[in-house]
Design a protein around this motif. Structure first.
Motif, mmCIF file in Angstrom:
data_model
loop_
_atom_site.group_PDB
_atom_site.id
_atom_site.type_symbol
_atom_site.label_atom_id
_atom_site.label_comp_id
_atom_site.label_asym_id
_atom_site.label_seq_id
_atom_site.Cartn_x
_atom_site.Cartn_y
_atom_site.Cartn_z
ATOM 1 N N ALA A 121 -12.185 -1.033 6.951
ATOM 2 C CA ALA A 121 -10.867 -0.758 7.527
ATOM 3 C C ALA A 121 -9.779 -0.711 6.455
ATOM 4 C CB ALA A 121 -10.528 -1.808 8.584
ATOM 5 N N VAL A 122 -9.797 -1.653 5.524
ATOM 6 C CA VAL A 122 -8.774 -1.672 4.469
ATOM 7 C C VAL A 122 -8.940 -0.462 3.553
ATOM 8 C CG1 VAL A 122 -7.962 -2.938 2.438
ATOM 9 C CG2 VAL A 122 -8.396 -4.155 4.571
ATOM 10 N N SER A 123 -10.174 -0.111 3.220
ATOM 11 C CA SER A 123 -10.416 1.067 2.375
ATOM 12 C C SER A 123 -9.911 2.335 3.049
ATOM 13 C CB SER A 123 -11.900 1.204 2.051
ATOM 14 O OG SER A 123 -12.344 0.113 1.301
ATOM 15 N N ALA A 124 -10.135 2.455 4.358
ATOM 16 C CA ALA A 124 -9.652 3.629 5.085
ATOM 17 C C ALA A 124 -8.127 3.674 5.085
ATOM 18 C CB ALA A 124 -10.188 3.621 6.522
ATOM 19 N N ALA A 125 -7.491 2.521 5.266
ATOM 20 C CA ALA A 125 -6.025 2.482 5.250
ATOM 21 C C ALA A 125 -5.478 2.845 3.868
ATOM 22 C CB ALA A 125 -5.542 1.094 5.666
ATOM 23 N N VAL A 126 -6.117 2.356 2.813
ATOM 24 C CA VAL A 126 -5.688 2.698 1.448
ATOM 25 C C VAL A 126 -5.891 4.191 1.195
ATOM 26 C CG1 VAL A 126 -6.245 2.389 -1.011
ATOM 27 C CG2 VAL A 126 -6.005 0.394 0.484
ATOM 28 N N TRP A 127 -7.047 4.713 1.596
ATOM 29 C CA TRP A 127 -7.357 6.125 1.381
ATOM 30 C C TRP A 127 -6.334 7.006 2.091
ATOM 31 C CZ3 TRP A 127 -8.698 10.700 3.699
ATOM 32 C CH2 TRP A 127 -9.393 11.628 2.922
ATOM 33 N N SER A 182 -11.388 3.502 -3.098
ATOM 34 C CA SER A 182 -11.485 3.365 -1.641
ATOM 35 C C SER A 182 -12.557 4.288 -1.079
ATOM 36 C CB SER A 182 -10.129 3.611 -0.975
ATOM 37 O OG SER A 182 -9.665 4.910 -1.216
ATOM 38 N N SER A 183 -12.770 5.451 -1.691
ATOM 39 C CA SER A 183 -13.841 6.353 -1.253
ATOM 40 C C SER A 183 -15.200 5.690 -1.415
ATOM 41 C CB SER A 183 -13.813 7.664 -2.060
ATOM 42 O OG SER A 183 -12.631 8.363 -1.848
ATOM 43 N N ALA A 184 -15.419 5.064 -2.569
ATOM 44 C CA ALA A 184 -16.695 4.389 -2.820
ATOM 45 C C ALA A 184 -16.902 3.233 -1.844
ATOM 46 C CB ALA A 184 -16.745 3.889 -4.260
ATOM 47 N N LEU A 185 -15.857 2.458 -1.611
ATOM 48 C CA LEU A 185 -15.968 1.339 -0.667
ATOM 49 C C LEU A 185 -16.193 1.836 0.758
ATOM 50 C CD1 LEU A 185 -13.215 -1.013 -2.088
ATOM 51 C CD2 LEU A 185 -15.694 -1.416 -2.100
ATOM 52 N N LEU A 186 -15.529 2.926 1.127
ATOM 53 C CA LEU A 186 -15.736 3.509 2.461
ATOM 54 C C LEU A 186 -17.185 3.944 2.649
ATOM 55 C CD1 LEU A 186 -12.599 5.716 3.121
ATOM 56 C CD2 LEU A 186 -13.498 3.945 4.617
ATOM 57 N N LEU A 187 -17.711 4.642 1.663
ATOM 58 C CA LEU A 187 -19.096 5.114 1.767
ATOM 59 C C LEU A 187 -20.083 3.954 1.829
ATOM 60 C CD1 LEU A 187 -19.107 8.156 -0.654
ATOM 61 C CD2 LEU A 187 -19.414 8.195 1.814
ATOM 62 N N GLY A 188 -19.935 3.007 0.917
ATOM 63 C CA GLY A 188 -20.878 1.879 0.882
ATOM 64 C C GLY A 188 -20.843 1.036 2.140
ATOM 65 N N SER A 189 -19.640 0.645 2.555
ATOM 66 C CA SER A 189 -19.539 -0.191 3.755
ATOM 67 C C SER A 189 -19.907 0.606 4.997
ATOM 68 C CB SER A 189 -18.126 -0.774 3.884
ATOM 69 O OG SER A 189 -17.159 0.251 3.997
ATOM 70 N N GLY A 190 -19.562 1.896 5.021
ATOM 71 C CA GLY A 190 -19.885 2.726 6.181
ATOM 72 C C GLY A 190 -21.379 2.898 6.384
ATOM 73 N N VAL A 191 -22.109 3.107 5.290
ATOM 74 C CA VAL A 191 -23.571 3.240 5.393
ATOM 75 C C VAL A 191 -24.180 1.944 5.908
ATOM 76 C CG1 VAL A 191 -25.680 3.511 4.030
ATOM 77 C CG2 VAL A 191 -23.782 5.086 3.700
ATOM 78 N N ARG A 224 -2.964 18.357 3.556
ATOM 79 C CA ARG A 224 -2.713 18.011 4.964
ATOM 80 C C ARG A 224 -3.991 18.109 5.800
ATOM 81 N NH1 ARG A 224 3.428 19.497 6.298
ATOM 82 N NH2 ARG A 224 4.232 18.870 4.274
ATOM 83 N N VAL A 225 -4.809 19.120 5.529
ATOM 84 C CA VAL A 225 -6.080 19.261 6.254
ATOM 85 C C VAL A 225 -6.990 18.078 5.913
ATOM 86 C CG1 VAL A 225 -8.169 20.668 6.490
ATOM 87 C CG2 VAL A 225 -5.928 21.760 6.445
ATOM 88 N N VAL A 226 -7.029 17.685 4.661
ATOM 89 C CA VAL A 226 -7.838 16.538 4.244
ATOM 90 C C VAL A 226 -7.362 15.276 4.963
ATOM 91 C CG1 VAL A 226 -8.416 15.037 2.298
ATOM 92 C CG2 VAL A 226 -8.491 17.517 2.019
ATOM 93 N N LEU A 227 -6.049 15.085 5.036
ATOM 94 C CA LEU A 227 -5.517 13.913 5.738
ATOM 95 C C LEU A 227 -5.844 13.941 7.227
ATOM 96 C CD1 LEU A 227 -2.039 13.351 4.082
ATOM 97 C CD2 LEU A 227 -4.078 11.915 3.908
ATOM 98 N N VAL A 228 -5.779 15.106 7.846
ATOM 99 C CA VAL A 228 -6.117 15.215 9.267
ATOM 100 C C VAL A 228 -7.591 14.851 9.475
ATOM 101 C CG1 VAL A 228 -6.437 16.850 11.173
ATOM 102 C CG2 VAL A 228 -4.295 16.819 9.892
ATOM 103 N N LEU A 229 -8.467 15.369 8.615
ATOM 104 C CA LEU A 229 -9.896 15.029 8.731
ATOM 105 C C LEU A 229 -10.128 13.536 8.529
ATOM 106 C CD1 LEU A 229 -11.489 18.042 6.840
ATOM 107 C CD2 LEU A 229 -11.703 17.526 9.281
ATOM 108 N N GLY A 230 -9.453 12.950 7.550
ATOM 109 C CA GLY A 230 -9.573 11.511 7.329
ATOM 110 C C GLY A 230 -9.064 10.715 8.519
#
Length: 159
Positions: free
Chosen positions: A19-25, A64-73, A130-136
């Protein structure tokens, strides 16, 4: 006195990291897209400041991308291993993961940027900020939706 469930503590830490990684990203991306990039149009003198800011934010974005991927998996496999994942859950999870991966790949968060003049390295693909942010944001909101619709089983141990 009850024993501490180590598995539950690990799951809580993974959810917090995710959650924190997603908020930072999302936050770093929003600041870059809405606050820093518009400065390019206003003054060429701000170019050095903008480049320095982009380098600094890139570090946070990649971390934050690396943490998102690792924790998400880890969370995905833990969640699917409990046997409660319905077809709807898996479908929403696929859309969430797809949106997140496309956003990460399009932002450059998955691959290192190739050196200038190096055409032998993959450069990924680009979408507007903006498209990247919408997808995120879609991936983030689907994660919230999944956790509300299918709350984790508090009695389950770490698998």
């Amino acid at each position: 006195m009850e024993a501490i469930d180590v598995g539950a503590v690990i799951r809580i830490l993974l959810r917090l990291i995710h959650a924190v990684s997603a908020a930072v990203w999302l936050g770093a991306g929003a600041y870059l897209v809405f606050a820093l990039l518009p400065l390019r149009r206003n003054s060429s003198a701000l170019g050095d400041i903008l480049r320095a800011s982009q380098r600094q934010f890139r570090r946070w974005w990649v971390a934050s991308s690396a943490l998102l991927l690792g924790s998400g998996v880890a969370l995905m496999f833990d969640r699917l291993a409990d046997g409660r994942g319905t077809a709807v859950y898996v479908g929403l999870l696929i859309v969430k993961v797809g949106a997140g991966l496309v956003a990460l790949a399009a932002s450059g968060g998955l691959l290192p940027r190739p050196a200038v003049g190096r055409s032998d390295l993959p450069s990924g693909f680009r979408l507007s900020g903006r498209v990247v942010l919408v997808l995120g944001a879609v991936a983030y909101l689907l994660g919230v939706l999944l956790s509300v619709i299918y709350p984790p089983d508090p009695t389950a141990g770490w698998r």
